[in-house]
Design a protein around this motif. Sequence first.
Motif, PDB file in Angstrom:
ATOM      1  N   TRP A  36       0.890  -5.883  -7.344  1.00 49.31           N
ATOM      2  CA  TRP A  36      -0.343  -5.663  -6.838  1.00 49.31           C
ATOM      3  C   TRP A  36      -0.936  -3.791  -6.774  1.00 49.31           C
ATOM      4  N   ARG A  37       0.338  -3.838  -6.163  1.00 48.20           N
ATOM      5  CA  ARG A  37       0.063  -2.679  -5.395  1.00 48.20           C
ATOM      6  C   ARG A  37       0.704  -1.688  -6.205  1.00 48.20           C
ATOM      7  N   VAL A  38       2.246  -1.460  -6.654  1.00 48.25           N
ATOM      8  CA  VAL A  38       2.725  -1.272  -7.569  1.00 48.25           C
ATOM      9  C   VAL A  38       2.163  -0.698  -8.374  1.00 48.25           C
ATOM     10  N   LEU A  39       1.537  -1.838  -9.055  1.00 47.31           N
ATOM     11  CA  LEU A  39       0.791  -1.267 -10.339  1.00 47.31           C
ATOM     12  C   LEU A  39      -0.771  -0.110 -10.254  1.00 47.31           C
ATOM     13  N   GLU A  41      -0.897   2.456  -7.842  1.00 49.94           N
ATOM     14  CA  GLU A  41       0.134   3.500  -7.674  1.00 49.94           C
ATOM     15  C   GLU A  41      -0.091   3.744  -9.203  1.00 49.94           C
ATOM     16  N   GLU A  42       0.692   3.627 -10.110  1.00 52.14           N
ATOM     17  CA  GLU A  42       0.924   3.948 -10.459  1.00 52.14           C
ATOM     18  C   GLU A  42       0.140   4.189 -11.722  1.00 52.14           C
ATOM     19  N   TYR A  43      -1.172   3.432 -12.662  1.00 53.78           N
ATOM     20  CA  TYR A  43      -2.075   3.593 -13.019  1.00 53.78           C
ATOM     21  C   TYR A  43      -3.399   2.635 -12.160  1.00 53.78           C
ATOM     22  N   ASP A  44      -4.415   3.632 -12.173  1.00 52.13           N
ATOM     23  CA  ASP A  44      -5.634   2.534 -11.736  1.00 52.13           C
ATOM     24  C   ASP A  44      -7.081   2.108 -12.529  1.00 52.13           C
ATOM     25  N   TRP A  45      -6.596   0.997 -13.114  1.00 53.78           N
ATOM     26  CA  TRP A  45      -7.628   0.719 -13.636  1.00 53.78           C
ATOM     27  C   TRP A  45      -8.950   0.388 -13.306  1.00 53.78           C
ATOM     28  N   ALA A  46      -9.282   1.079 -11.652  1.00 55.57           N
ATOM     29  CA  ALA A  46     -10.984   0.986 -11.623  1.00 55.57           C
ATOM     30  C   ALA A  46     -12.106   1.658 -12.695  1.00 55.57           C
ATOM     31  N   GLY A  47     -12.811   0.985 -12.962  1.00 54.33           N
ATOM     32  CA  GLY A  47     -14.236   1.521 -14.737  1.00 54.33           C
ATOM     33  C   GLY A  47     -13.015   1.538 -15.671  1.00 54.33           C
ATOM     34  N   ARG A  48     -12.665   0.849 -16.424  1.00 54.42           N
ATOM     35  CA  ARG A  48     -11.750   1.131 -17.174  1.00 54.42           C
ATOM     36  C   ARG A  48     -11.431  -0.485 -18.092  1.00 54.42           C
ATOM     37  N   ARG A 183      10.507   1.039 -10.999  1.00 51.60           N
ATOM     38  CA  ARG A 183      10.615   1.055  -9.885  1.00 51.60           C
ATOM     39  C   ARG A 183      10.543  -0.808  -9.772  1.00 51.60           C
ATOM     40  N   ARG A 184      11.145  -0.781  -8.672  1.00 48.82           N
ATOM     41  CA  ARG A 184      11.932  -1.849  -8.541  1.00 48.82           C
ATOM     42  C   ARG A 184      10.941  -2.145  -7.107  1.00 48.82           C
ATOM     43  N   VAL A 185      10.179  -3.590  -7.127  1.00 43.26           N
ATOM     44  CA  VAL A 185       9.743  -3.948  -6.411  1.00 43.26           C
ATOM     45  C   VAL A 185       9.714  -5.798  -6.032  1.00 43.26           C
ATOM     46  N   ALA A 186      10.444  -5.111  -4.087  1.00 44.30           N
ATOM     47  CA  ALA A 186      10.688  -6.505  -3.894  1.00 44.30           C
ATOM     48  C   ALA A 186       9.650  -7.551  -3.373  1.00 44.30           C
ATOM     49  N   THR A 187       9.792  -9.010  -3.038  1.00 46.10           N
ATOM     50  CA  THR A 187       8.136  -9.517  -3.014  1.00 46.10           C
ATOM     51  C   THR A 187       8.896 -10.958  -2.061  1.00 46.10           C
ATOM     52  N   GLU A 188       7.747 -11.489  -2.102  1.00 46.63           N
ATOM     53  CA  GLU A 188       8.335 -12.612  -2.151  1.00 46.63           C
ATOM     54  C   GLU A 188       7.037 -13.883  -2.446  1.00 46.63           C
ATOM     55  N   TRP A 189       8.014 -15.163  -2.160  1.00 47.52           N
ATOM     56  CA  TRP A 189       7.181 -16.578  -3.475  1.00 47.52           C
ATOM     57  C   TRP A 189       6.883 -17.390  -1.850  1.00 47.52           C
ATOM     58  N   ARG A 190       6.126 -18.075  -2.023  1.00 42.76           N
ATOM     59  CA  ARG A 190       5.541 -18.983  -0.611  1.00 42.76           C
ATOM     60  C   ARG A 190       5.164 -19.929  -0.963  1.00 42.76           C
ATOM     61  N   PHE A 191       5.665 -21.044  -0.750  1.00 40.28           N
ATOM     62  CA  PHE A 191       5.079 -22.170  -1.307  1.00 40.28           C
ATOM     63  C   PHE A 191       4.738 -23.471   0.046  1.00 40.28           C
ATOM     64  N   ALA A 192       3.103 -23.978  -0.382  1.00 40.84           N
ATOM     65  CA  ALA A 192       2.528 -25.225   1.053  1.00 40.84           C
ATOM     66  C   ALA A 192       4.218 -25.957   1.117  1.00 40.84           C
ATOM     67  N   THR A 193       4.647 -26.860   0.489  1.00 42.92           N
ATOM     68  CA  THR A 193       5.537 -27.598   0.482  1.00 42.92           C
ATOM     69  C   THR A 193       7.038 -27.502   0.582  1.00 42.92           C
TER      70      THR A 193
END
Length: 268
Positions: A36-39, A41-48, A183-193
Amino acid sequence: MRWSRRTEVVPSPNIWYYQADYELENRAQDSGGEIWRVLREEYDWAGRDVLDVGCGDGFHLPVFARDARSVLGVEPHQPLVRSALERVKDLSNVDIRHGRAQRLPVRSASVDVVHARTAYFFGPGCEPGLAEAERVLRPGGAILIVDLDVTSEPYGRWMRADLPHYDPGAVERFFARAGFGCRRVATEWRFATAADLEAVLKIEFSKPVAEQAIAESLQRNGNRETDLTLPVGYRVHTRVKPTGLVLPGHSAASSEVEDSSSSSPRMP
């Protein structure tokens, strides 16, 4: 799988048939909000006005709806359309339509953002959808495509085992020729169990690869039963539609019809 120009809708074997487990996956993905942060930065959709192609059961639509003027989700699978409608029923600026990427039920030059996340746009073969995205975009609008980075470890290695003919470099070259930045984006998936992690990996991979992925993931997390993480890499491809006159043969989209012979995977 082989993507044909004649193909209208290719079933998505995870969310179409395992919707509850896919909900677990959506909740686990990008736990730190890096995509979401990278998206933004690439193009802000606020008000669009935002169009989400292949929106599934609408999981990402409420995030866009917080800031966008309007949000439209388009989805080809009717059961998911019904689920998406239920999810966004209290959001006055969101609508859902049944439709396909190749034939968007949207007026020309009517949206500012076309977003697709691990849906349809997997490289060579998606030219009809790219043409449709360009048609519905206003000048100055952007196509934002999120897909999995199959070169990243360990998730990419598991994908390559199941998709030996998929060439991530060819996909990147395809989008580059079509005028997209990457743009390459490193993310982390997080699982409760641990059970949640196992359920998700089982819908994403063949049985032998899933078993390997589960074993490696549990070992990586010290064989804990709760609060497990998994590193997963993505790519964000972005192209902005020109606002001025573009000469024939010089459009950013002019090369997107080249090289439609590669295999394209179904991704989560």
